[in-house]
Motif scaffolding. Structure first.
Motif, mmCIF file in Angstrom:
data_model
loop_
_atom_site.group_PDB
_atom_site.id
_atom_site.type_symbol
_atom_site.label_atom_id
_atom_site.label_comp_id
_atom_site.label_asym_id
_atom_site.label_seq_id
_atom_site.Cartn_x
_atom_site.Cartn_y
_atom_site.Cartn_z
ATOM 1 N N VAL A 88 0.850 -1.190 0.000
ATOM 2 C CA VAL A 88 0.000 0.000 0.000
ATOM 3 C C VAL A 88 0.890 1.246 0.000
ATOM 4 N N ALA A 89 0.905 1.936 -1.131
ATOM 5 C CA ALA A 89 1.759 3.104 -1.332
ATOM 6 C C ALA A 89 1.036 4.388 -0.939
ATOM 7 N N MET A 90 1.786 5.323 -0.406
ATOM 8 C CA MET A 90 1.218 6.564 0.100
ATOM 9 C C MET A 90 0.862 7.567 -0.990
ATOM 10 N N ASP A 91 1.546 7.516 -2.135
ATOM 11 C CA ASP A 91 1.216 8.449 -3.216
ATOM 12 C C ASP A 91 1.522 7.824 -4.572
ATOM 13 N N ARG A 92 1.119 8.524 -5.614
ATOM 14 C CA ARG A 92 1.273 8.001 -6.975
ATOM 15 C C ARG A 92 2.729 7.830 -7.378
ATOM 16 N N ASP A 93 3.612 8.689 -6.893
ATOM 17 C CA ASP A 93 5.035 8.521 -7.193
ATOM 18 C C ASP A 93 5.556 7.214 -6.608
ATOM 19 N N ASN A 94 5.098 6.872 -5.400
ATOM 20 C CA ASN A 94 5.489 5.603 -4.784
ATOM 21 C C ASN A 94 4.940 4.431 -5.585
ATOM 22 N N VAL A 95 3.696 4.531 -6.045
ATOM 23 C CA VAL A 95 3.103 3.476 -6.870
ATOM 24 C C VAL A 95 3.940 3.283 -8.133
ATOM 25 N N ALA A 96 4.311 4.375 -8.788
ATOM 26 C CA ALA A 96 5.105 4.292 -10.019
ATOM 27 C C ALA A 96 6.468 3.652 -9.746
ATOM 28 N N ARG A 106 0.608 -7.507 -8.809
ATOM 29 C CA ARG A 106 -0.808 -7.162 -8.788
ATOM 30 C C ARG A 106 -1.274 -6.764 -7.394
ATOM 31 N N ASN A 107 -0.355 -6.680 -6.449
ATOM 32 C CA ASN A 107 -0.719 -6.383 -5.068
ATOM 33 C C ASN A 107 -0.347 -4.963 -4.649
ATOM 34 N N ILE A 108 -0.011 -4.109 -5.611
ATOM 35 C CA ILE A 108 0.344 -2.712 -5.331
ATOM 36 C C ILE A 108 -0.922 -1.865 -5.405
ATOM 37 N N HIS A 109 -1.154 -1.089 -4.351
ATOM 38 C CA HIS A 109 -2.343 -0.240 -4.279
ATOM 39 C C HIS A 109 -1.979 1.140 -3.752
ATOM 40 N N LEU A 110 -2.690 2.138 -4.200
ATOM 41 C CA LEU A 110 -2.585 3.482 -3.645
ATOM 42 C C LEU A 110 -3.438 3.522 -2.381
ATOM 43 N N PHE A 111 -2.885 4.001 -1.278
ATOM 44 C CA PHE A 111 -3.616 4.087 -0.017
ATOM 45 C C PHE A 111 -4.943 4.824 -0.210
ATOM 46 N N GLY A 112 -4.903 5.920 -0.948
ATOM 47 C CA GLY A 112 -6.109 6.719 -1.172
ATOM 48 C C GLY A 112 -7.196 5.972 -1.921
ATOM 49 N N ASP A 113 -6.813 5.020 -2.762
ATOM 50 C CA ASP A 113 -7.800 4.193 -3.464
ATOM 51 C C ASP A 113 -8.310 3.075 -2.567
ATOM 52 N N LEU A 114 -7.395 2.272 -2.068
ATOM 53 C CA LEU A 114 -7.755 1.075 -1.315
ATOM 54 C C LEU A 114 -8.393 1.386 0.031
ATOM 55 N N ALA A 115 -7.769 2.278 0.784
ATOM 56 C CA ALA A 115 -8.194 2.513 2.173
ATOM 57 C C ALA A 115 -9.186 3.661 2.318
ATOM 58 N N LEU A 116 -9.063 4.672 1.494
ATOM 59 C CA LEU A 116 -9.933 5.844 1.631
ATOM 60 C C LEU A 116 -11.036 5.902 0.581
ATOM 61 N N GLY A 117 -10.810 5.252 -0.551
ATOM 62 C CA GLY A 117 -11.796 5.298 -1.627
ATOM 63 C C GLY A 117 -11.875 6.648 -2.310
ATOM 64 N N SER A 118 -10.910 7.506 -2.056
ATOM 65 C CA SER A 118 -10.931 8.870 -2.593
ATOM 66 C C SER A 118 -9.938 9.083 -3.729
ATOM 67 N N GLY A 119 -8.978 8.185 -3.858
ATOM 68 C CA GLY A 119 -7.940 8.347 -4.872
ATOM 69 C C GLY A 119 -6.895 9.384 -4.535
ATOM 70 N N GLU A 120 -6.956 9.923 -3.331
ATOM 71 C CA GLU A 120 -6.015 10.985 -2.962
ATOM 72 C C GLU A 120 -4.642 10.428 -2.596
ATOM 73 N N ASP A 121 -3.638 11.272 -2.783
ATOM 74 C CA ASP A 121 -2.299 10.992 -2.282
ATOM 75 C C ASP A 121 -2.237 11.402 -0.820
ATOM 76 N N ILE A 122 -1.469 10.673 -0.037
ATOM 77 C CA ILE A 122 -1.164 11.105 1.322
ATOM 78 C C ILE A 122 0.079 11.976 1.194
ATOM 79 N N PRO A 123 -0.027 13.272 1.489
ATOM 80 C CA PRO A 123 1.086 14.189 1.251
ATOM 81 C C PRO A 123 2.273 13.909 2.169
ATOM 82 N N ASP A 124 3.453 14.126 1.633
ATOM 83 C CA ASP A 124 4.679 13.933 2.410
ATOM 84 C C ASP A 124 4.855 15.140 3.336
ATOM 85 N N PRO A 125 4.831 14.929 4.650
ATOM 86 C CA PRO A 125 4.929 16.048 5.586
ATOM 87 C C PRO A 125 6.365 16.446 5.926
ATOM 88 N N TYR A 126 7.343 15.801 5.324
ATOM 89 C CA TYR A 126 8.748 15.948 5.723
ATOM 90 C C TYR A 126 9.225 17.397 5.789
#
Length: 166
Positions: A88-96, A106-126
């Motif tokens: 489960v990747a935090m953003d689209r760059d991680n998925v890529a 086939r087991n790679i998912h965007l967190f925003g798709d799988l867990a939130l259903g929103s398709g959003e990226d989880i922003p990097d707070p660093y």
């Protein structure tokens, strides 16, 4: 019963993914389902290998009753793609980056798709302050609650079949 294995992934494995690992593990334990899951985290890069999570992630987790200070950053390994049911990747760059490492996975998912259903990226707070880490925590908490509900209550996952989430 087969344990469902989940690997949370961000870029450096010091901010978002260790916090996601901590949140999901904490929720599973509270729900009495800790024995049903194997949870880990990794990064797509190797800059922080062996380091503990960012001090702000540790502080955010601690503020919410979790201790993630024992985690250590690691880079994703080729065998992780076969070893984990869900990556489960935090953003689209991680998925890529993950798909570049294993285009057949086939087991790679965007967190925003799988867990939130929103398709959003989880922003990097660093590069921000504590408020960014709190905002990330809030999204991770909401998503991990939904993910735990989906996996913990699903009759297929109880029988060890996680194909419905792959």
């Amino acid at each position: 019963m087969k344990r469902i294995s989940i690997l949370f992934v961000c870029m450096g494995n010091i901010c978002r993914s260790p916090l996601a690992e901590g949140v999901f593990s904490h929720l599973a334990k509270e729900a009495g389902h800790a024995d049903r899951f194997l949870v880990d985290s990794a990064g797509t890069g190797s800059w922080h290998q062996g380091d503990e999570p960012d001090r702000r992630s540790i502080a955010t987790a601690r503020h919410h009753g979790m201790d993630i200070s024992g985690q250590r950053a690691r880079r994703i390994r080729k065998h992780d793609f076969a070893d984990f049911d869900l990556i489960v990747a935090m953003d689209r760059d991680n998925v890529a980056a993950l798909r570049a490492l294993d285009p057949q996975a086939r087991n790679i998912h965007l967190f925003g798709d799988l867990a939130l259903g929103s398709g959003e990226d989880i922003p990097d707070p660093y590069y921000g302050g504590a408020d960014g880490f709190e905002a990330v925590y809030a999204r991770l908490l909401a998503g991990c609650r939904k993910l735990l509900s989906m996996l913990g209550d699903d009759s297929a996952s109880r029988s060890g079949n996680t194909s419905s989430v792959r």
